[in-house]
Scaffold this motif. Structure first.
Motif, PDB file in Angstrom:
ATOM      1  N   ILE A   1      49.803  34.153  56.565  1.00 50.31           N
ATOM      2  CA  ILE A   1      48.574  34.501  55.853  1.00 50.31           C
ATOM      3  C   ILE A   1      48.200  35.929  56.227  1.00 50.31           C
ATOM      4  O   ILE A   1      48.490  36.392  57.337  1.00 50.31           O
ATOM      5  N   GLY A   2      47.594  36.630  55.282  1.00 47.21           N
ATOM      6  CA  GLY A   2      47.148  37.979  55.568  1.00 47.21           C
ATOM      7  C   GLY A   2      45.992  37.975  56.549  1.00 47.21           C
ATOM      8  O   GLY A   2      44.960  37.338  56.290  1.00 47.21           O
ATOM      9  N   TRP A   3      46.159  38.649  57.681  1.00 47.33           N
ATOM     10  CA  TRP A   3      45.098  38.716  58.683  1.00 47.33           C
ATOM     11  C   TRP A   3      44.090  39.774  58.257  1.00 47.33           C
ATOM     12  O   TRP A   3      44.448  40.917  57.972  1.00 47.33           O
ATOM     13  N   ARG A   4      42.832  39.380  58.206  1.00 46.57           N
ATOM     14  CA  ARG A   4      41.737  40.298  57.911  1.00 46.57           C
ATOM     15  C   ARG A   4      40.620  40.028  58.912  1.00 46.57           C
ATOM     16  O   ARG A   4      40.407  38.870  59.309  1.00 46.57           O
ATOM     17  N   PRO A   5      39.881  41.036  59.338  1.00 46.50           N
ATOM     18  CA  PRO A   5      38.822  40.804  60.336  1.00 46.50           C
ATOM     19  C   PRO A   5      37.829  39.729  59.914  1.00 46.50           C
ATOM     20  O   PRO A   5      37.335  38.969  60.747  1.00 46.50           O
ATOM     21  N   GLU A   6      37.547  39.652  58.589  1.00 45.02           N
ATOM     22  CA  GLU A   6      36.545  38.696  58.112  1.00 45.02           C
ATOM     23  C   GLU A   6      36.968  37.234  58.321  1.00 45.02           C
ATOM     24  O   GLU A   6      36.109  36.352  58.360  1.00 45.02           O
ATOM     25  N   ILE A   7      38.278  36.984  58.395  1.00 40.66           N
ATOM     26  CA  ILE A   7      38.740  35.594  58.560  1.00 40.66           C
ATOM     27  C   ILE A   7      39.559  35.448  59.841  1.00 40.66           C
ATOM     28  O   ILE A   7      40.316  34.480  59.984  1.00 40.66           O
TER      29      ILE A   7
ATOM     30  N   GLU B   1      41.372  41.903  69.352  1.00 38.21           N
ATOM     31  CA  GLU B   1      41.612  40.804  70.282  1.00 38.21           C
ATOM     32  C   GLU B   1      42.260  39.615  69.581  1.00 38.21           C
ATOM     33  O   GLU B   1      43.099  38.915  70.159  1.00 38.21           O
ATOM     34  N   SER B   2      41.878  39.370  68.342  1.00 45.08           N
ATOM     35  CA  SER B   2      42.436  38.249  67.605  1.00 45.08           C
ATOM     36  C   SER B   2      43.947  38.395  67.440  1.00 45.08           C
ATOM     37  O   SER B   2      44.701  37.431  67.632  1.00 45.08           O
ATOM     38  N   LEU B   3      44.404  39.602  67.088  1.00 47.82           N
ATOM     39  CA  LEU B   3      45.847  39.813  66.944  1.00 47.82           C
ATOM     40  C   LEU B   3      46.566  39.659  68.281  1.00 47.82           C
ATOM     41  O   LEU B   3      47.683  39.132  68.341  1.00 47.82           O
ATOM     42  N   LEU B   4      45.938  40.119  69.339  1.00 49.84           N
ATOM     43  CA  LEU B   4      46.548  39.972  70.665  1.00 49.84           C
ATOM     44  C   LEU B   4      46.687  38.498  71.041  1.00 49.84           C
ATOM     45  O   LEU B   4      47.718  38.085  71.590  1.00 49.84           O
TER      46      LEU B   4
ATOM     47  N   GLY C   1      52.782  33.465  70.267  1.00 51.68           N
ATOM     48  CA  GLY C   1      54.084  33.527  69.617  1.00 51.68           C
ATOM     49  C   GLY C   1      54.035  33.718  68.122  1.00 51.68           C
ATOM     50  O   GLY C   1      55.067  33.598  67.438  1.00 51.68           O
ATOM     51  N   VAL C   2      52.851  34.038  67.577  1.00 50.10           N
ATOM     52  CA  VAL C   2      52.718  34.288  66.147  1.00 50.10           C
ATOM     53  C   VAL C   2      53.184  35.719  65.855  1.00 50.10           C
ATOM     54  O   VAL C   2      52.705  36.678  66.472  1.00 50.10           O
ATOM     55  N   THR C   3      54.108  35.868  64.931  1.00 52.76           N
ATOM     56  CA  THR C   3      54.624  37.187  64.567  1.00 52.76           C
ATOM     57  C   THR C   3      53.576  37.946  63.764  1.00 52.76           C
ATOM     58  O   THR C   3      52.888  37.382  62.911  1.00 52.76           O
ATOM     59  N   VAL C   4      53.449  39.254  64.035  1.00 54.92           N
ATOM     60  CA  VAL C   4      52.526  40.122  63.301  1.00 54.92           C
ATOM     61  C   VAL C   4      53.334  41.231  62.631  1.00 54.92           C
ATOM     62  O   VAL C   4      54.089  41.946  63.295  1.00 54.92           O
ATOM     63  N   VAL C   5      53.173  41.373  61.323  1.00 56.46           N
ATOM     64  CA  VAL C   5      53.892  42.391  60.553  1.00 56.46           C
ATOM     65  C   VAL C   5      52.894  43.416  60.024  1.00 56.46           C
ATOM     66  O   VAL C   5      51.939  43.043  59.336  1.00 56.46           O
ATOM     67  N   PRO C   6      53.065  44.709  60.323  1.00 57.20           N
ATOM     68  CA  PRO C   6      52.191  45.733  59.741  1.00 57.20           C
ATOM     69  C   PRO C   6      52.610  46.050  58.311  1.00 57.20           C
ATOM     70  O   PRO C   6      53.789  46.265  58.022  1.00 57.20           O
ATOM     71  N   HIS C   7      51.618  46.075  57.432  1.00 57.17           N
ATOM     72  CA  HIS C   7      51.839  46.272  55.995  1.00 57.17           C
ATOM     73  C   HIS C   7      51.156  47.560  55.574  1.00 57.17           C
ATOM     74  O   HIS C   7      49.925  47.633  55.517  1.00 57.17           O
ATOM     75  N   GLY C   8      51.927  48.610  55.316  1.00 65.09           N
ATOM     76  CA  GLY C   8      51.363  49.909  54.977  1.00 65.09           C
ATOM     77  C   GLY C   8      50.955  50.010  53.524  1.00 65.09           C
ATOM     78  O   GLY C   8      51.545  49.386  52.645  1.00 65.09           O
ATOM     79  N   VAL C   9      49.917  50.837  53.264  1.00 66.74           N
ATOM     80  CA  VAL C   9      49.432  51.016  51.897  1.00 66.74           C
ATOM     81  C   VAL C   9      49.289  52.481  51.499  1.00 66.74           C
ATOM     82  O   VAL C   9      48.932  52.762  50.351  1.00 66.74           O
ATOM     83  N   SER C  10      49.575  53.412  52.402  1.00 65.80           N
ATOM     84  CA  SER C  10      49.271  54.816  52.099  1.00 65.80           C
ATOM     85  C   SER C  10      50.463  55.764  52.195  1.00 65.80           C
ATOM     86  O   SER C  10      50.308  56.969  52.032  1.00 65.80           O
ATOM     87  N   LEU C  11      51.658  55.244  52.433  1.00 65.09           N
ATOM     88  CA  LEU C  11      52.813  56.129  52.621  1.00 65.09           C
ATOM     89  C   LEU C  11      53.231  56.801  51.317  1.00 65.09           C
ATOM     90  O   LEU C  11      53.633  57.964  51.317  1.00 65.09           O
ATOM     91  N   GLY C  12      53.150  56.082  50.213  1.00 67.20           N
ATOM     92  CA  GLY C  12      53.498  56.685  48.926  1.00 67.20           C
ATOM     93  C   GLY C  12      54.976  56.984  48.781  1.00 67.20           C
ATOM     94  O   GLY C  12      55.349  58.079  48.357  1.00 67.20           O
ATOM     95  N   LEU C  13      55.829  56.006  49.095  1.00 62.85           N
ATOM     96  CA  LEU C  13      57.272  56.232  49.043  1.00 62.85           C
ATOM     97  C   LEU C  13      57.764  56.562  47.644  1.00 62.85           C
ATOM     98  O   LEU C  13      58.804  57.192  47.488  1.00 62.85           O
ATOM     99  N   GLY C  14      57.029  56.140  46.623  1.00 65.75           N
ATOM    100  CA  GLY C  14      57.440  56.429  45.257  1.00 65.75           C
ATOM    101  C   GLY C  14      56.939  57.751  44.727  1.00 65.75           C
ATOM    102  O   GLY C  14      57.184  58.083  43.558  1.00 65.75           O
ATOM    103  N   GLY C  15      56.258  58.529  45.571  1.00 63.05           N
ATOM    104  CA  GLY C  15      55.772  59.831  45.146  1.00 63.05           C
ATOM    105  C   GLY C  15      56.867  60.887  45.163  1.00 63.05           C
ATOM    106  O   GLY C  15      57.948  60.681  45.727  1.00 63.05           O
ATOM    107  N   ALA C  16      56.588  62.023  44.559  1.00 65.66           N
ATOM    108  CA  ALA C  16      57.596  63.078  44.450  1.00 65.66           C
ATOM    109  C   ALA C  16      57.845  63.788  45.775  1.00 65.66           C
ATOM    110  O   ALA C  16      58.925  64.334  45.995  1.00 65.66           O
ATOM    111  N   ASP C  17      56.859  63.800  46.663  1.00 68.06           N
ATOM    112  CA  ASP C  17      57.024  64.467  47.961  1.00 68.06           C
ATOM    113  C   ASP C  17      57.818  63.599  48.924  1.00 68.06           C
ATOM    114  O   ASP C  17      57.833  62.368  48.813  1.00 68.06           O
TER     115      ASP C  17
END
Length: 450
Positions: free
Chosen positions: A8-14, A41-44, A50-66
């Motif tokens: 599930i997506g971890w968000r501070p609100e939940i 603290e919740s993620l820690l 033993g719960v795996t945590v995956v960082p999900h980026g939203v600002s890299l812009g891999l499909g951009g021209a740069d």
């Protein structure tokens, strides 16, 4: 590929609810929202269990021209290492345009925008992904995105584009079945055809999320229950392959934990239904093994199967001009580029402005408090003539400055409070960073409300 299981997506609100939720094997956290030196603290606690945590980026812009920004890659790598993650993920999208390649001002979308499925775009994306892979300490997976608009003159289907991308780079794929549904409604694309063309062995995990329909357009909101149509696409995928992991995304309008658990149960039901179909059809070719006459999934024709030239300068230039023209039409009111649907671009432009107003309200909650009901209409009016150029926090400061320059708000008390807020956050050492000042200001506001 490591088996992730149910997530599930971890968000501070939940965060508290996620910690108590049964059957959660892993979580995904928005990379830009966690600081490696000050992990929540919740993620820690989840990691200690033993719960795996995956960082999900939203600002890299891999499909951009740069080429990917080195500092953003470093930040993503630091989060992967701090969280002990087995992989990191990003999007097949562009999020900014302009700059040196077009000799024009840099523009920020504040949202994920689709890349054209062309050879130029694919060549640039492949090179950008190779750069990212070299900079990251763990494997990278990239996600297909939802779109309100379609590029004219595309040369490949989504499945062909993703197949060639994985084939040329070895990158893993994060398949969002909700986004396949969105593109089915908005762009008349067949989810089953996309799944049939995918390199299923490249799938790292799967996203499932909800949305809503309005005026014939599907909005991928992540704030509504998962619809049956999305679960059906998940079942189709599971009938072709057993995905290493499946994750429920929810970003807004969070329901009670019991409702999230029911959605997770529905996801498991869709996976089981697909697994049953897959196992019952082992003696006949399934959709996952349909192949073209060349012996593999259908691919976009190329003059040669050889790797493209190492240099992508010309392709980057062409892509930069196209993406800048589109983004400028969306956020700066310039003419709509030829071939695009004007009505649909208007829908996208309003959606971008609305999201921009919502995010600024989150990063600077004092603004809607000061302005009250006038915040949203004032911000939307401001956004029409002021494209975002420096991120949401700078956007909040620029908006406040715009109001003050126009001698707004009209209420003198609100104007003084807005001026104080902007002054505190514009200086080299903001007062808000001082605990005593923060406490005094908060106490004063409480007393004023009485």
């Amino acid at each position: 590929m490591e088996r992730l299981g149910t997530g599930i997506g971890w968000r501070p609100e939940i965060a508290d609810a996620v910690e108590r939720m049964p059957g959660i094997d892993w979580v995904e956290a928005v990379a830009e929202n966690v600081c490696p030196g000050h992990l929540p603290e919740s993620l820690l606690r989840l990691r200690e269990r033993g719960v795996t945590v995956v960082p999900h980026g939203v600002s890299l812009g891999l499909g951009g021209a740069d080429r990917p920004d080195g500092s953003r890659l470093t930040a993503l790598a630091e989060r992967a290492e701090a969280l002990g993650s087995p992989l990191v993920t990003e999007h097949i999208a562009f999020v900014r345009a302009g700059g040196p390649l077009t000799a024009s001002p840099r523009l920020e979308a504040g949202h994920l925008l689709p890349v054209p499925r062309t050879r130029d775009s694919l060549d640039v994306l492949c090179e950008n992904i190779r750069i990212a892979q070299d900079a990251l300490p763990v494997p990278l997976a990239v996600e297909n995105i939802a779109a309100l608009i379609a590029w004219p003159g595309e040369e490949m289907t989504e499945g062909q584009f993703l197949y060639d991308l994985a084939d040329r780079t070895g990158v893993r794929l994060l398949i969002d079945v909700a986004n396949l549904h969105t593109n089915h409604v908005n762009r008349a694309e067949d989810p089953a055809k996309a799944l049939a063309e995918l390199p299923l062995e490249a799938i790292a995990y799967v996203h499932v999320a909800g949305g809503f329909a309005r005026d014939g357009v599907w909005h991928d909101s992540h704030a509504h229950p998962v619809p049956a149509e999305v679960l059906d696409i998940l079942t189709d995928l599971a009938s072709r392959v057993s995905p290493p992991g499946v994750l429920l995304e929810r970003d807004e309008n969070f329901p009670e934990p019991a409702e999230l658990e029911r959605e997770l149960a529905a996801i498991q039901g869709a996976l089981e239904k697909g697994r049953t179909t897959r196992e019952s059809s082992t003696e006949s070719p399934s959709a996952s093994t349909r192949q073209s006459s060349t012996g593999g999934p259908s691919r976009a024709p190329r003059d040669s199967d050889a790797e493209p030239p190492a240099g992508t300068t010309a392709a980057r230039q062409r892509l930069a001009l196209a993406q800048t023209a589109l983004l400028s039409a969306l956020v700066a009111g310039t003419p709509v580029p030829e071939g695009f649907d004007r009505v649909r671009l208007g829908v996208q432009a309003r959606a971008l402005a609305g999201k921009r107003a919502d995010v600024v309200a989150k990063v600077a909650p004092e603004l809607p408090h000061i302005l009250g009901k006038g915040y949203r209409p004032a911000f939307l009016a401001y956004a029409q003539g002021h494209p975002m150029a420096g991120g949401y926090r700078q956007d909040a400061l620029d908006f406040a400055g715009h109001l003050l320059d126009g001698e707004r708000p009209e209420d003198a008390s609100a104007r003084r409070e807005l001026h104080e807020w902007r002054r505190e956050r514009s200086g080299p050492a903001p007062h808000s960073h001082r605990p005593a000042a923060r406490l005094a200001r908060a106490t004063r506001k409480v007393l004023l409300r009485r």
